[in-house]
Design an enzyme around this catalytic site. Structure first.
Site, PDB file in Angstrom:
ATOM      1  N   TRP A  18       6.747  -9.633  -2.911  1.00  0.00           N
ATOM      2  CA  TRP A  18       5.612  -8.676  -2.769  1.00  0.00           C
ATOM      3  C   TRP A  18       4.028  -8.842  -3.445  1.00  0.00           C
ATOM      4  CZ3 TRP A  18       7.624  -5.620   0.496  1.00  0.00           C
ATOM      5  CH2 TRP A  18       8.922  -5.198   0.354  1.00  0.00           C
ATOM      6  N   ASP A  73       0.940  -3.087  -8.894  1.00  0.00           N
ATOM      7  CA  ASP A  73       2.251  -2.622  -8.429  1.00  0.00           C
ATOM      8  C   ASP A  73       3.371  -2.137  -9.157  1.00  0.00           C
ATOM      9  OD1 ASP A  73       4.457  -2.132  -6.391  1.00  0.00           O
ATOM     10  OD2 ASP A  73       4.120  -3.850  -5.401  1.00  0.00           O
ATOM     11  N   LYS A 114      12.384   3.910  -5.788  1.00  0.00           N
ATOM     12  CA  LYS A 114      13.141   3.210  -6.805  1.00  0.00           C
ATOM     13  C   LYS A 114      13.458   4.022  -7.885  1.00  0.00           C
ATOM     14  CE  LYS A 114      11.502  -0.670  -4.423  1.00  0.00           C
ATOM     15  NZ  LYS A 114      12.536  -1.501  -3.856  1.00  0.00           N
TER      16      LYS A 114
END
Lengths: 360, 360
Positions: B103, B172, B196
């Site tokens: 990511w 993030d 999540k």
């Protein structure tokens, strides 16, 4: 089960009861998997099945040919307003816009960031109470954009605009998609935020021709390229899984009602009950021109703001919610999307009849 | 009520049962309004109340100071990857990135579209199995970006990286937000896709300092400016109302568990049950370095792909779902987000113990 009231909200808006009940049943355990629909991985078998079925049902419902992609993106129609010209319009190029309300104007403003936005027609001269019958297109527009239904002003295109040869027609159908049959082949692209006729806010349906997918720019972020969604089954990143699932249930619900032809008949009947009362009322009148009236959003006024206010207060107290009109038109707006029950329109007309008798 | 199974999915992931049950109750009638939560206008009193409460609860839960904005945007972390540099980075300027997995790399790729992305540290030399302890920053970075938890590689920062004076720290935190207390004042901005630890996919939480909101560019589409969301209470266009509502329920649920301190203790205990088994196993081993291990995603292998495959098959059949590791690491991954029940980890360890006995 508690009592549901008549919800005339312009969006987010009323959804079909049986769809809501099915979603309710899937929240803790989808389809006997022991895992709720929102808790399934977007790459697992359960959601992949939902996604494939939703696309298949969308294609079947609207007779979408194979050379069109069915995509699910985020950010609402407002994000399409800039994503479209970012993909298809460059400096020195022109795109044509039919301006029939506030949303068309917002779309024009975004196009101006990337190239020339030519207003080919507008009904702003009479506060957008009608759909112009003609348009003056530019010489060679990259595309022609229109808003098929104008939530705020209660107007709707009743046939697709004629466009210059070779210019793809692009339509913001957020507030009337699948309210009637449509001939996808006339369009380069149709898009719609879900929160009026399709499901919860947060997912946008995009139906786009392969030629446009290919024509989109390559030097912009992947998340803003239609090809990214087309090449990855809308799963390049995590899509709004619950919204897609819900939209799939709505597609099935429309097919169960008899499909788009049957939905159109029902929508015509529903809105006709209200328009016909308005046309015969001595207190209320519809604000949109007859030939331009929307099946989805019926806008009306008494002509006296004090009476409008009183009407809205009393209607709200009686269980008719969301009737206050947008400030740019004033008065009232009854949104009668696909899922709005026919009985509710009759109940509203009865209430209005009673109110009129007491206030004349 | 049907049986729920152990859902180790990396995201979308398991959500708290009592939150799912409350959402279920609100689908047809939110709070006695006679209108379901998804059917309420985003500008009406019911949803406005939900939005205000969700923001207030977020502030309380994470002790967010008044000079930070709590925003809800769409498009996932993947859209933040380009929105960030589009707002804060120009040609000739440099932003620094700590690269600890797939990511982070995607975030770097987007930054390069707008300016220079300097990789200040990376753990790619050992397939991202650790968090680098030091970084070599550029002379004057516009910001420093890091990924606090790496879902794929099972690693996590256990303290914030030290950054150069004046460079806002941007994080993030999609896969570990609110898994433990955090000191927001150390950050310029934290963002997290909901799917999540916070709720359904399709809504992204952004907590951002006022200075960054002001610093964002003005010559980009309004929908990509943080100030648009800050100035309009995230309602410039229709927000993902159901996702925001759901996130609010999750905030309340975390507070009911005792808040972030208590959640951290629980997460430490949950992951420790599995890590401690792995450290003593002769068949399985954890893939992440000890000091870098994630509380959220426990990655492990046997070292033999055939046995990994057999384990996953048998575990799935026994009701342990979502254990297959990402292809870049292989083996297994057990995601133990906030809502994952402690009992489920013990059941997994029992199953692994049994499997080990039969396969040694």
């Amino acid at each position: 089960m508690s009592q549901r009231i008549n919800n005339f909200s312009a969006g987010p808006a009323v959804l079909p009861v049986e769809v809501l009940e099915e979603a309710q049943n899937s929240l803790l355990d989808f389809n006997g998997t022991g895992i709720g629909i929102m808790e399934h991985s977007h790459r697992g078998a359960a959601f992949s099945g939902v996604l494939a079925q939703t696309i298949a049902d969308c294609r079947k419902l609207a007779e979408i040919p194979d050379d069109y992609q069915v995509l699910f993106v985020q950010g609402g129609a407002s994000s399409q307003f800039f994503t479209l010209p970012m993909n298809f319009l460059s400096e020195g190029e022109t795109a044509d816009y039919l301006v029939t309300g506030a949303w068309s104007k917002k779309a024009v403003a975004q196009a101006k960031r990337f190239g020339t936005a030519h207003v080919a027609s507008t009904s702003e001269d009479r506060n957008f109470c009608y759909i112009p019958e003609t348009a003056e297109y530019s010489a060679n527009p990259k595309y022609v954009h229109f808003t098929s239904n104008n939530t705020i002003f209660g107007t709707q295109f009743h046939k697709e605009p004629e466009t210059p040869d070779g210019a793809p027609l692009i339509c913001d159908a957020s507030s009337d998609i699948f309210c009637r049959p449509l001939d996808i082949k006339k369009y380069g692209m149709i898009y719609a935020g879900a929160q009026k006729n399709l499901g919860p806010s947060g997912v946008t349906l995009v139906v786009v021709h392969d030629d446009l997918v290919k024509a989109g720019k390559l030097d912009i972020p992947e998340m803003l390229q239609y090809r990214t969604f087309a090449e990855n089954d809308s799963c390049y990143n995590t899509p709004p899984t619950f919204g897609i699932y819900f939209m799939g249930l709505v597609f099935k619900w429309i097919m169960k009602q008899g499909g788009l032809k049957e939905i159109e008949i029902r929508n015509q009947q529903k809105s006709e009950v209200l328009y016909s009362y308005l046309d015969n009322s001595n207190l209320f009148r519809a604000t949109a021109d007859r030939g331009s009236r929307s099946l989805m959003n019926v806008t009306f006024v008494t002509g006296d703001e004090t009476i409008d206010k009183r009407f809205i207060e009393q209607a709200t107290a009686a269980g008719f919610d969301g009737l206050k009109g947008h400030r740019s038109v004033g008065g009232m707006r009854a949104s009668l999307y696909n899922a709005f029950p026919p009985a509710g329109v009759k109940e509203l007309v009865d209430f209005m009849t009673d109110f009129e008798a007491k206030n004349s």
